[in-house]
Design a protein around this motif. Structure first.
Motif, PDB file in Angstrom:
ATOM      1  N   MET A 166      21.153  53.426 -29.500  1.00 19.34           N
ATOM      2  CA  MET A 166      19.701  53.388 -29.464  1.00 19.34           C
ATOM      3  C   MET A 166      19.154  52.368 -28.471  1.00 19.34           C
ATOM      4  N   CYS A 167      19.846  51.243 -28.315  1.00 19.84           N
ATOM      5  CA  CYS A 167      19.218  50.108 -27.636  1.00 19.84           C
ATOM      6  C   CYS A 167      19.904  49.593 -26.370  1.00 19.84           C
ATOM      7  N   ALA A 168      21.159  49.988 -26.132  1.00 19.17           N
ATOM      8  CA  ALA A 168      21.922  49.286 -25.104  1.00 19.17           C
ATOM      9  C   ALA A 168      21.285  49.336 -23.719  1.00 19.17           C
ATOM     10  N   ASP A 169      20.725  50.480 -23.318  1.00 18.44           N
ATOM     11  CA  ASP A 169      20.260  50.567 -21.939  1.00 18.44           C
ATOM     12  C   ASP A 169      18.749  50.509 -21.778  1.00 18.44           C
ATOM     13  N   ARG A 170      18.084  49.984 -22.771  1.00 21.05           N
ATOM     14  CA  ARG A 170      16.624  49.872 -22.692  1.00 21.05           C
ATOM     15  C   ARG A 170      16.203  48.693 -21.821  1.00 21.05           C
ATOM     16  N   HIS A 171      14.972  48.746 -21.370  1.00 23.46           N
ATOM     17  CA  HIS A 171      14.421  47.633 -20.608  1.00 23.46           C
ATOM     18  C   HIS A 171      14.215  46.436 -21.537  1.00 23.46           C
ATOM     19  N   GLU A 172      14.404  45.233 -21.003  1.00 24.18           N
ATOM     20  CA  GLU A 172      14.284  44.011 -21.802  1.00 24.18           C
ATOM     21  C   GLU A 172      12.929  43.900 -22.515  1.00 24.18           C
ATOM     22  N   ALA A 173      11.870  44.418 -21.860  1.00 17.91           N
ATOM     23  CA  ALA A 173      10.538  44.305 -22.468  1.00 17.91           C
ATOM     24  C   ALA A 173      10.444  45.194 -23.708  1.00 17.91           C
ATOM     25  N   ASP A 174      11.129  46.336 -23.681  1.00 21.05           N
ATOM     26  CA  ASP A 174      11.124  47.231 -24.839  1.00 21.05           C
ATOM     27  C   ASP A 174      11.888  46.618 -26.005  1.00 21.05           C
ATOM     28  N   ILE A 175      13.065  46.069 -25.698  1.00 20.43           N
ATOM     29  CA  ILE A 175      13.866  45.436 -26.747  1.00 20.43           C
ATOM     30  C   ILE A 175      13.122  44.221 -27.312  1.00 20.43           C
ATOM     31  N   ALA A 176      12.409  43.513 -26.439  1.00 19.70           N
ATOM     32  CA  ALA A 176      11.646  42.340 -26.900  1.00 19.70           C
ATOM     33  C   ALA A 176      10.592  42.761 -27.916  1.00 19.70           C
ATOM     34  N   ASP A 177       9.847  43.824 -27.607  1.00 17.09           N
ATOM     35  CA  ASP A 177       8.817  44.284 -28.544  1.00 17.09           C
ATOM     36  C   ASP A 177       9.448  44.751 -29.857  1.00 17.09           C
ATOM     37  N   SER A 214      12.466  41.635 -39.041  1.00 16.14           N
ATOM     38  CA  SER A 214      12.239  40.440 -39.844  1.00 16.14           C
ATOM     39  C   SER A 214      13.094  39.296 -39.287  1.00 16.14           C
ATOM     40  N   GLN A 215      12.769  38.092 -39.744  1.00 10.66           N
ATOM     41  CA  GLN A 215      13.478  36.915 -39.255  1.00 10.66           C
ATOM     42  C   GLN A 215      14.984  36.990 -39.531  1.00 10.66           C
ATOM     43  N   GLU A 216      15.373  37.636 -40.646  1.00  5.82           N
ATOM     44  CA  GLU A 216      16.790  37.738 -40.984  1.00  5.82           C
ATOM     45  C   GLU A 216      17.480  38.806 -40.137  1.00  5.82           C
ATOM     46  N   GLU A 217      16.718  39.865 -39.809  1.00  2.00           N
ATOM     47  CA  GLU A 217      17.334  40.972 -39.073  1.00  2.00           C
ATOM     48  C   GLU A 217      17.634  40.620 -37.618  1.00  2.00           C
ATOM     49  N   ARG A 218      16.795  39.732 -37.050  1.00  4.49           N
ATOM     50  CA  ARG A 218      16.914  39.495 -35.601  1.00  4.49           C
ATOM     51  C   ARG A 218      18.284  39.002 -35.151  1.00  4.49           C
ATOM     52  N   PRO A 219      18.831  37.883 -35.729  1.00  4.16           N
ATOM     53  CA  PRO A 219      20.157  37.448 -35.260  1.00  4.16           C
ATOM     54  C   PRO A 219      21.244  38.497 -35.533  1.00  4.16           C
ATOM     55  N   ARG A 220      21.118  39.249 -36.639  1.00  3.63           N
ATOM     56  CA  ARG A 220      22.116  40.280 -36.933  1.00  3.63           C
ATOM     57  C   ARG A 220      22.069  41.364 -35.877  1.00  3.63           C
ATOM     58  N   PHE A 221      20.856  41.732 -35.488  1.00  8.79           N
ATOM     59  CA  PHE A 221      20.663  42.732 -34.426  1.00  8.79           C
ATOM     60  C   PHE A 221      21.377  42.293 -33.144  1.00  8.79           C
ATOM     61  N   ILE A 222      21.191  41.030 -32.783  1.00  8.32           N
ATOM     62  CA  ILE A 222      21.787  40.521 -31.543  1.00  8.32           C
ATOM     63  C   ILE A 222      23.307  40.479 -31.650  1.00  8.32           C
ATOM     64  N   GLU A 223      23.806  40.035 -32.793  1.00 11.00           N
ATOM     65  CA  GLU A 223      25.259  39.970 -32.967  1.00 11.00           C
ATOM     66  C   GLU A 223      25.894  41.356 -32.948  1.00 11.00           C
ATOM     67  N   LEU A 224      25.207  42.330 -33.581  1.00 15.80           N
ATOM     68  CA  LEU A 224      25.759  43.690 -33.609  1.00 15.80           C
ATOM     69  C   LEU A 224      25.773  44.312 -32.210  1.00 15.80           C
ATOM     70  N   LEU A 225      24.756  44.001 -31.401  1.00 15.15           N
ATOM     71  CA  LEU A 225      24.738  44.552 -30.040  1.00 15.15           C
ATOM     72  C   LEU A 225      25.792  43.880 -29.160  1.00 15.15           C
ATOM     73  N   GLY A 226      26.109  42.630 -29.465  1.00 20.07           N
ATOM     74  CA  GLY A 226      27.141  41.917 -28.717  1.00 20.07           C
ATOM     75  C   GLY A 226      26.810  41.826 -27.235  1.00 20.07           C
ATOM     76  N   HIS A 227      27.751  42.226 -26.386  1.00 18.93           N
ATOM     77  CA  HIS A 227      27.564  42.105 -24.943  1.00 18.93           C
ATOM     78  C   HIS A 227      26.457  43.008 -24.416  1.00 18.93           C
ATOM     79  N   ASP A 228      26.052  43.966 -25.207  1.00 14.73           N
ATOM     80  CA  ASP A 228      24.981  44.853 -24.760  1.00 14.73           C
ATOM     81  C   ASP A 228      23.600  44.256 -24.994  1.00 14.73           C
ATOM     82  N   PHE A 229      23.549  43.059 -25.582  1.00 12.10           N
ATOM     83  CA  PHE A 229      22.251  42.397 -25.721  1.00 12.10           C
ATOM     84  C   PHE A 229      21.990  41.558 -24.474  1.00 12.10           C
ATOM     85  N   ASP A 230      20.893  41.866 -23.773  1.00  8.40           N
ATOM     86  CA  ASP A 230      20.543  41.143 -22.549  1.00  8.40           C
ATOM     87  C   ASP A 230      19.646  39.967 -22.945  1.00  8.40           C
TER      88      ASP A 230
END
Lengths: 468, 468
Positions: free
Chosen positions: A49-60, A66-82
């Motif tokens: 869903m998210c790997a190749d999106r523009h940074e502005a889209d992922i930012a929004d 939620s505050q708890e979901e954010r770090p989990r989201f980043i960890e799950l994306l791993g190297h695909d998180f810009d």
């Protein structure tokens, strides 16, 4: 905050691919799909869903979680998180996310970024965290980032990009192009090359569109534009933004105190600065601090508290002016009915004059020559509208309370208060600016105090002397 | 509004060469020297001082001259006057100057400009003048300008540049570069080329920095970025600006209703739009119209008049609410002393909520998901700060007038008014936005009416019921 063209291809299909709804906001269906994937720790689904999106889209998107979901989201994306995503989210969210991630992950993520983005992320961290992350970087990159971080907050040095193309004037177009083809630490996109002398001082610029249209054997000095607008690294970003706006610059060389090239500022950073500065003025005028739309109830209430407290103080000052005339009000209750009209008109007229003055100061339009003219203009506008509205309110008051003398008194108070509104609406921000305070933030308090006190005092005082 | 590098070399020596003083404003000595040259009709002196300056510098200078001096200045400079200057001056000045110049001179000056600058100058003229000037242009240029002028005011079509580079995907890098070297009607500076299909629909973009770094035999389709953000020509410029900001675009292809490429928008136009839109919000919130710092006393007074008139109306509504309770005030004059405090606190708290909402609407941060959260937040913030300030003012009032019951009444009124302030500070701009009105302009009036009326009514009403 450069574009990352390689990250822009849309992927996926079906519902989850519709990232934004018709209004341009992130679609709720998309957010829910992401939430479900986070809850299931399904990193493949998240990547799809998210790997190749523009940074502005992922930012929004990140801001919607939620505050708890954010770090989990980043960890799950791993190297695909810009990590460039973090330059596009609200400050509060960036800080929370950075605190909740392991410093090794942050160091690795920041290394991949253009230098201006890296500084943007690092600058808000406390010294200890910053040092911990910098320690995990190679020496050369660390030195460059540290140099940027050593410049004052909100300076051009903090916003500049340190990867750049600088060539000597005797190089040919062909050699320059070949050099660019081989260099590997260039920014994602750039718009001009800088021509430097042997001491690395900028002496000219060549727009890429000009470079492209020149023949290969032509020396750079033949096509370079020698009138360049350089920015000192310690210059305030607002001043740099004025330069960009005035001359429609796409980028500008940044130099240190000995005029040596240290970086490049680009229009996209400046667009952010222009937004920020206009935003600051708007918020300052309305008494809203640096709160963001994503802040919590408690944080928001606390950030608005000081301004309301100050307003309570000034309102009590105005109330005590009314208190001086309580005997008059007891005798003639019409005074209590009409007095807020005088104060309110003064407040509004003063705000008009003040807003124009604050913006003229911000855009550098109040040079010595203009200042006297605008000062005179504001006072005359105050008197002129004062006279017009004095006639209106005079008639209304005379008819309402069947008392022509009361009409005369309120008319006089109105002219006087609107004149003071123009005078102080101009003078307060100019004086605050002179003594180095931010006129946008402090002007409103002083102004409404003046227009309330003058309004109540003039109206109730004149009434006491002339009518009672 | 592109840069004109060939116009940037500084010239002259001595006093007259110092164009800007330390503050960045045009130096008075320079203005005086220009004035003297105009008075003496000395066009050589004027040329020496002004011919090779940047358009933004000449624009600031032009604003310092009197209304009579401006057309004389332009006539004396003759061909050395760059009409791009007129894109950088205040609207009022541009209109005055264009009216006072012969239409043949305007037609000739406008022809030399990039198409977006030409449209910017022509769009404010009345239809007759516009037609007269267009009639003096070659058919092809006329047709392009007319097409831009046919798009709605403040649309992307009005701001776009029609000179551009579009190539088919099968061309090689080398062929593209050769084509650019030969084309002669290109804009002064550009940043990317657009890749189009046979129907002239954009299918990709290539940043010049990418083009330069590719080898000559590589086909364009191999290096093009296929995720492009196109802008419809009839799209509002504010919407286009949001797209530029979100994705940090340097330029974007503009397409017509059948998706065919018709022009290019560049960042410099967007910077102006961002400034304008932020400016409009600030002015709207303060009740200042489209006045400019160079406007006359009479024009300024007139442009501020409507807002003050509306405010007079709302102030009279609030006054008539007070009038309902005149018997209570006569019995207890402390009510008159304290009532402005309740109204003023409500006005300030409401303005805070409203400002945040207006800006969030302007930057597109209030999508469906966020809207409910922010709505709830604003009401809770209102209640929370309402309780805190109710305690403060309750104690102050109880002590000041030695009347604990009066303290209790004002405390209740304060909580209620600050809750309403949050509720309406959020709801008013959102509703105005829904029905297509500009929330920045109209919100303040409605809001202060609500907070004044609620403030006075709650305080005086509660006092009448509970104390008297």
């Amino acid at each position: 905050m450069q574009k990352h063209p390689e990250h822009q291809a849309p992927v996926g299909a079906g519902v989850a691919a519709v990232l934004r709804d018709d209004t341009g906001a992130i679609a709720e269906t998309f957010v829910e799909a992401v939430r479900a994937a986070i809850a299931a720790a399904d990193s493949d689904a998240l990547r799809a869903m998210c790997a190749d999106r523009h940074e502005a889209d992922i930012a929004d998107l990140l801001e919607m979680l939620s505050q708890e979901e954010r770090p989990r989201f980043i960890e799950l994306l791993g190297h695909d998180f810009d990590f460039a995503v973090l330059t596009e989210v609200d400050d509060t969210i960036r800080e929370q996310v950075l605190e909740s991630l392991p410093s090794a992950a942050v160091a690795e993520g920041v290394r991949e970024l253009d230098s201006d983005d890296a500084v943007y992320i690092l600058e808000d961290l406390d010294d200890e965290e910053q040092a911990e992350i910098l320690a995990q970087m190679p020496a050369f990159e660390r030195a460059l980032l540290k140099r940027s971080l050593d410049y004052p907050e909100d300076s051009a040095g903090r916003r500049m990009q340190t990867d750049l193309i600088a060539v000597p004037p005797f190089w040919t177009v062909g050699r320059t192009i070949d050099y660019m083809r081989e260099a590997d630490d260039l920014p994602d996109e750039f718009y001009e090359i800088i021509v430097v002398d042997p001491a690395f001082k900028p002496i000219g610029r060549v727009a890429l569109s000009r470079l492209l249209r020149a023949k290969r054997p032509v020396p750079i000095e033949r096509i370079m534009d020698t009138t360049i607008h350089t920015v000192r690294a310690d210059m305030d970003q607002e001043e740099a933004a004025q330069l960009f706006e005035r001359y429609n610059l796409v980028s500008a060389a940044v130099v240190d105190e000995s005029d040596r090239l240290v970086g490049v500022l680009t229009f996209d950073d400046i667009v952010d600065v222009i937004q920020e500065e206009a935003e600051e003025d708007i918020r300052g005028l309305a008494g809203v601090g640096d709160e963001e739309i994503s802040d919590s109830v408690l944080y928001t209430a606390r950030s608005r508290f000081p301004w309301l407290l100050i307003n309570l103080g000034t309102a009590l000052v105005a109330a005590s002016v009314i208190g001086l005339f309580d005997a008059s009000i007891e005798k003639m209750v019409a005074l209590a009915v009409l007095m807020p009209v005088v104060a309110s008109m003064g407040g509004n007229a003063g705000t008009q004059a003040m807003t124009v003055t604050v913006r003229a100061l911000a855009t550098g339009d109040l040079g010595g020559y203009n200042r006297r003219r605008v000062f005179l203009r504001e006072m005359l506008v105050g008197i002129l509208n004062g006279i017009v509205f004095a006639i209106f309110i005079g008639i209304v008051a005379a008819v309402w309370f069947a008392d022509p003398q009361l009409g005369g008194v309120i008319a006089m108070a109105m002219v006087f208060n609107l004149f003071c509104a123009g005078l102080f609406g101009f003078a307060i921000p100019v004086i605050l600016d002179r003594i180095g305070a931010d006129p946008a933030i402090a002007s409103s308090v002083f102004l409404t105090t003046v227009t309330d006190v003058v309004g109540f005092f003039a109206f109730l005082g004149l009434a006491t002397v002339l009518l009672l």
